[in-house]
Scaffold this motif. Structure first.
Motif, PDB file in Angstrom:
ATOM      1  N   HIS A  76       0.726  -1.077   0.213  1.00 15.40           N
ATOM      2  CA  HIS A  76       0.002   0.043   0.070  1.00 15.40           C
ATOM      3  C   HIS A  76       0.475   0.879  -0.154  1.00 15.40           C
ATOM      4  CE1 HIS A  76      -3.590  -2.178   0.958  1.00 15.40           C
ATOM      5  NE2 HIS A  76      -3.052  -3.199   1.362  1.00 15.40           N
ATOM      6  N   ASP A 106      -5.897   9.090   8.983  1.00 13.88           N
ATOM      7  CA  ASP A 106      -6.338   8.212   7.110  1.00 13.88           C
ATOM      8  C   ASP A 106      -6.027   7.230   6.991  1.00 13.88           C
ATOM      9  OD1 ASP A 106      -3.838   9.331   7.393  1.00 13.88           O
ATOM     10  OD2 ASP A 106      -3.556  10.572   4.779  1.00 13.88           O
ATOM     11  N   ASP A 108      -4.695   3.050   6.593  1.00 14.59           N
ATOM     12  CA  ASP A 108      -5.200   1.862   6.530  1.00 14.59           C
ATOM     13  C   ASP A 108      -4.579   0.703   6.958  1.00 14.59           C
ATOM     14  OD1 ASP A 108      -6.958  -0.124   5.283  1.00 14.59           O
ATOM     15  OD2 ASP A 108      -5.860  -0.555   3.387  1.00 14.59           O
ATOM     16  N   ASP A 110      -5.341  -2.021   7.419  1.00 14.28           N
ATOM     17  CA  ASP A 110      -5.239  -3.489   6.154  1.00 14.28           C
ATOM     18  C   ASP A 110      -3.421  -3.014   6.233  1.00 14.28           C
ATOM     19  OD1 ASP A 110      -7.069  -4.126   7.363  1.00 14.28           O
ATOM     20  OD2 ASP A 110      -8.245  -3.959   5.396  1.00 14.28           O
TER      21      ASP A 110
END
Length: 190
Positions: A76, A106, A108, A110
């Motif tokens: 990511h 903001d 993530d 994951d």
């Protein structure tokens, strides 16, 4: 042979484009006085809990971008930023010491793999929540509660109640006593 020769340049280009996996380790140490329950939270990663050799709680978490797809080559985009800004937070409420990693709003979760190593006094009760990963508890006699979506739980404890549930995964538990209290081990698949 010709296919291998044509494929090798592709592998070299792919290897050259692989981003460097930025990792960061955060550490914390707190007095264990008044701590009777350890609570951990991890979205993706592992939690290892073992007895401490002193009267303190030692916490270390290594953060790295989680693999997204294609043999772990792509990750990511925002993960490195979130890792650089991450902090360990804790609260102590009525004997329950609750640890987690905090990221920018903001970020993530994951996108980040968390590898926790925690040492606590052997009498502490462990309560762990992991979405995807592994929990390993060794030498802790205060009992273990664990909830996991996908993964593996390995327990090697002197005793104490055990309550472990996994949606998909495997549980291995060994208690070195005949008086261990309540034991509930459940998996939906595994």
């Amino acid at each position: 042979m010709r296919r291998i020769v044509l494929f090798l340049p592709f592998l070299f280009i792919l290897a050259a484009c692989t981003p460097r996996r930025e990792t960061r380790t955060l550490e914390s140490m707190l007095p264990a006085a008044g701590v009777s329950i350890l609570i951990t939270h991890a979205n993706i990663g592992s939690v290892t809990v073992s007895p401490s050799t002193d009267a303190n709680v030692h916490v270390s978490v290594t953060l790295e971008p989680s693999n997204n797809f294609f043999w772990g080559i792509f990750t990511h985009d925002k993960a490195p930023e979130a890792i650089r800004a991450a902090t360990i937070t804790h609260t102590l409420d009525k004997g329950a010491l609750d640890f987690s990693a905090q990221y920018p709003p903001d970020a993530d979760a994951d996108a980040i793999n968390e590898e926790w190593h925690i040492s606590v006094p052997a009498k502490v009760h462990v309560r762990s929540h992991i979405n995807i990963g592994k929990l390993q508890v060794t030498g802790i006699g205060g009992g273990v509660e664990a909830q996991m979506n996908i993964g593996k739980v390995m327990l090697d404890v002197p005793g104490g109640p055990l309550d472990v549930s996994i949606n998909v995964g495997k549980i291995t538990a060994q208690a070195h006593t005949t008086d261990y209290g309540s034991v509930v081990l459940a998996t939906n698949i595994g």
